[in-house]
Enzyme design. Structure first.
Site, short mmCIF file in Angstrom:
data_model
loop_
_atom_site.label_atom_id
_atom_site.label_comp_id
_atom_site.label_asym_id
_atom_site.label_seq_id
_atom_site.Cartn_x
_atom_site.Cartn_y
_atom_site.Cartn_z
N LEU A 33 0.82 -1.23 0.00
CA LEU A 33 0.00 0.00 0.00
C LEU A 33 0.84 1.27 0.00
CD1 LEU A 33 -2.78 -1.19 2.50
CD2 LEU A 33 -2.83 -1.24 -0.01
N SER A 34 2.10 1.16 -0.46
CA SER A 34 2.95 2.37 -0.50
C SER A 34 2.57 3.26 -1.68
CB SER A 34 4.43 1.96 -0.63
OG SER A 34 4.61 1.27 -1.87
N LEU A 59 7.45 -6.91 0.30
CA LEU A 59 8.40 -7.91 -0.23
C LEU A 59 9.85 -7.58 0.12
CD1 LEU A 59 6.86 -8.51 -3.79
CD2 LEU A 59 6.82 -10.10 -1.85
N LYS A 85 8.34 2.81 -9.59
CA LYS A 85 8.41 2.94 -11.05
C LYS A 85 8.53 4.39 -11.54
CE LYS A 85 3.61 3.68 -11.90
NZ LYS A 85 2.59 3.67 -12.92
N SER A 125 9.91 -3.40 -18.92
CA SER A 125 9.57 -2.12 -19.54
C SER A 125 10.40 -1.88 -20.79
CB SER A 125 9.85 -1.00 -18.52
OG SER A 125 9.79 0.26 -19.15
N TYR A 150 15.79 3.34 -12.21
CA TYR A 150 14.56 2.56 -12.41
C TYR A 150 14.75 1.60 -13.58
CZ TYR A 150 10.23 1.25 -14.56
OH TYR A 150 9.24 0.51 -15.17
N LYS A 154 15.04 -2.81 -13.92
CA LYS A 154 14.31 -3.70 -14.82
C LYS A 154 15.29 -4.58 -15.59
CE LYS A 154 10.15 -2.60 -13.76
NZ LYS A 154 9.31 -3.59 -13.05
N ASN A 179 3.82 2.26 -23.16
CA ASN A 179 3.26 3.22 -22.19
C ASN A 179 1.83 2.89 -21.78
OD1 ASN A 179 5.69 4.49 -23.32
ND2 ASN A 179 5.02 6.26 -22.08
N LEU A 200 2.40 11.50 -18.69
CA LEU A 200 1.64 12.43 -19.53
C LEU A 200 0.14 12.37 -19.32
CD1 LEU A 200 1.56 14.48 -21.91
CD2 LEU A 200 1.38 12.50 -23.45
N ARG A 295 12.67 17.15 -21.39
CA ARG A 295 12.90 16.56 -20.06
C ARG A 295 14.13 15.66 -20.14
NH1 ARG A 295 8.25 12.80 -17.45
NH2 ARG A 295 8.77 11.55 -19.29
C1 WQD Z 1 5.45 10.32 -22.23
C2 WQD Z 1 5.77 11.50 -23.12
C3 WQD Z 1 7.30 13.05 -22.13
C4 WQD Z 1 4.69 14.39 -18.91
C5 WQD Z 1 7.73 6.34 -18.42
C6 WQD Z 1 8.75 5.36 -17.93
C7 WQD Z 1 8.43 3.99 -18.46
C8 WQD Z 1 7.02 3.64 -18.11
C9 WQD Z 1 6.04 4.69 -18.64
C10 WQD Z 1 7.03 2.31 -16.12
C11 WQD Z 1 7.24 11.88 -23.08
C12 WQD Z 1 5.94 13.70 -22.35
C13 WQD Z 1 5.19 13.73 -20.00
C14 WQD Z 1 4.42 15.78 -19.00
C15 WQD Z 1 5.16 15.76 -21.27
N1 WQD Z 1 6.86 3.52 -16.71
N2 WQD Z 1 5.42 14.41 -21.16
N3 WQD Z 1 4.65 16.42 -20.18
O1 WQD Z 1 8.67 8.77 -19.94
O2 WQD Z 1 7.67 7.60 -21.97
O3 WQD Z 1 7.83 6.40 -19.80
O4 WQD Z 1 6.44 5.94 -18.07
O5 WQD Z 1 7.27 1.26 -16.60
O6 WQD Z 1 9.32 3.10 -17.88
O7 WQD Z 1 10.00 5.75 -18.43
O8 WQD Z 1 6.18 8.22 -20.05
O9 WQD Z 1 4.16 9.54 -19.61
O10 WQD Z 1 6.33 10.25 -18.49
O11 WQD Z 1 6.03 10.60 -20.94
O12 WQD Z 1 5.38 16.37 -22.34
O13 WQD Z 1 3.96 16.45 -18.02
O14 WQD Z 1 5.05 12.63 -22.63
O15 WQD Z 1 8.33 13.97 -22.44
O16 WQD Z 1 7.61 12.33 -24.38
P1 WQD Z 1 7.68 7.82 -20.51
P2 WQD Z 1 5.64 9.68 -19.68
#
Ligand code: WQD
Length: 337
Positions: A33-34, A59, A85, A125, A150, A154, A179, A200, A295
């Site tokens: 529940l974290s 775990l 994650k 991932s 992270y 994996k 994603n 996103l 980013r």
């Molecule tokens: C998607 C796109 C951002 C937020 C991460 C992990 C991956 C998996 C999924 C666990 C990118 C852009 C994002 C925002 C933006 N997680 N973005 N504004 O980084 O592809 O993958 O989450 O398994 O391991 O790395 O996903 O949703 O963070 O970003 O423009 O406020 O949206 O730059 O291009 P990401 P994300």
């Protein structure tokens, strides 16, 4: 036949528990529940009519893991989601990630290796590919040096599972997600990011509902059609169904090798601006956003070659980007009432 789902109250875990119950499996969910809430159990019950067995187990506590398995000796399959994650958080606090994501896996496998035979599904991932050389990405694409602790956990997790396969009766499938987005169409379960969303789609829905003032689009100078980064957004329900199919493959001894790897995506890439446009269409709301700098650590593009999942696993994503965004929006509205 009891199936253990670790992180079973989390985003992908809870959706997978629903699909396992839909297929008649007897499920026990564990979670510390974290990064989830006990109320998710009620949401699952409202969807399937059956509340899964639940144990609050961390775990990282080796003796707690041993006690759990002595209490539940009849587990035939395990789907292991429990892990931290958040990419950014892992950069700031690497040891939290190595302790949680690696120790937990080791303690879990130490118990599973005592069983005569067990089926093990590991949540991996597409992060392991880093910025892949060519698109779409196949399972043979080289593993690149991880861009975050992270991502490294994996990669290490996959290596640990590969090493133990040779000397145990654990048969494994590694599922490399692209994603995951969206929520169950019932809006009874969905994503519950704590604090400011890193990803996103939850940031989009929280902006649309008024929780966030505006979305920052990280970079519009990428070498892509509209300058924004491209990802393969897969509906969490499609992803959950893939886990059940992968588990059944192992339980039915259809696996060809002791460790198999599958990319789970739609096979289609969408840019950030395309996601925003699709969201505005399904929500009928204008999204407030601004373009800002890139980013750190983001890749330009990543989308899956799904041939192996389609032809070998026998799974294909069925839901569209719009379906996923519509379900995410419905969920956001539901939880903010
Ligand atoms: C998607 C796109 C951002 C937020 C991460 C992990 C991956 C998996 C999924 C666990 C990118 C852009 C994002 C925002 C933006 N997680 N973005 N504004 O980084 O592809 O993958 O989450 O398994 O391991 O790395 O996903 O949703 O963070 O970003 O423009 O406020 O949206 O730059 O291009 P990401 P994300």
């Amino acid at each position: 036949m009891k199936i253990l789902v670790t992180g079973g109250l989390g985003f992908i875990g809870s959706h997978t528990v629903v699909e396992l119950q839909n297929k008649g499996f007897d499920v026990i969910a564990i979670d510390n529940l974290s990064n989830s809430s006990i109320g998710v159990l009620d949401g699952i019950e409202r969807i399937t009519g059956k509340k899964p067995l639940f144990e609050n187990v961390d775990l990282r506590d080796k003796s707690a893991v041993q006690i759990f398995f002595s209490k539940y000796p009849d587990i035939s399959g395990v789907i292991h989601f429990a892990a931290s994650k958040a990419v950014g958080e892992s950069v700031e606090n690497p040891l939290l990630y190595y302790e949680n994501n690696i120790n937990s896996l080791v303690y879990l496998l130490q118990e599973l290796q005592k069983k005569p035979e067990v089926s093990f599904i590991f949540s991996s991932s597409c992060t392991v590919y880093g910025q892949a050389e060519s698109m779409p990405i196949t399972e043979n694409a080289p593993i690149q040096v991880a861009m975050s602790p992270y991502g490294n956990t994996k990669q290490i997790g996959e290596e640990i599972i590969t090493d133990i396969a040779k000397v145990t009766n654990i048969n494994s499938i590694l599922l490399r997600y692209f994603n995951p987005i969206g929520a169950h169409p019932s809006a009874e379960i969905g994503e519950l990011p704590i604090g400011v969303p890193q990803n996103l789609v939850p940031f989009i829905t929280q902006t649309a509902i008024g929780l966030r003032e505006k979305l920052s689009v990280f970079g519009s100078d990428y070498p892509t059609s509209d300058g924004t980064a491209i990802r393969d957004y897969i509906h969490v329900v499609d992803l959950a169904k893939a886990h059940v199919i992968a588990l059944q493959r192992l339980l039915n001894k259809q696996n060809i090798t002791k460790v198999e790897i599958f990319n789970l995506g739609t096979g289609t890439g969408s840019s950030v601006l395309e996601v925003i446009t699709a969201f505005e269409k399904v929500s009928q709301k204008k999204l407030n956003y601004q373009i800002v700098g890139r980013r750190e650590g983001d890749v330009i593009e990543a989308y899956a070659n799904t041939d192996k999942a389609n032809n070998v696993l026998g799974w294909k994503a069925e839901l569209s980007l719009e379906d996923a965004l519509s379900s995410a929006w419905k969920w956001e509205q539901k939880i903010r009432i």
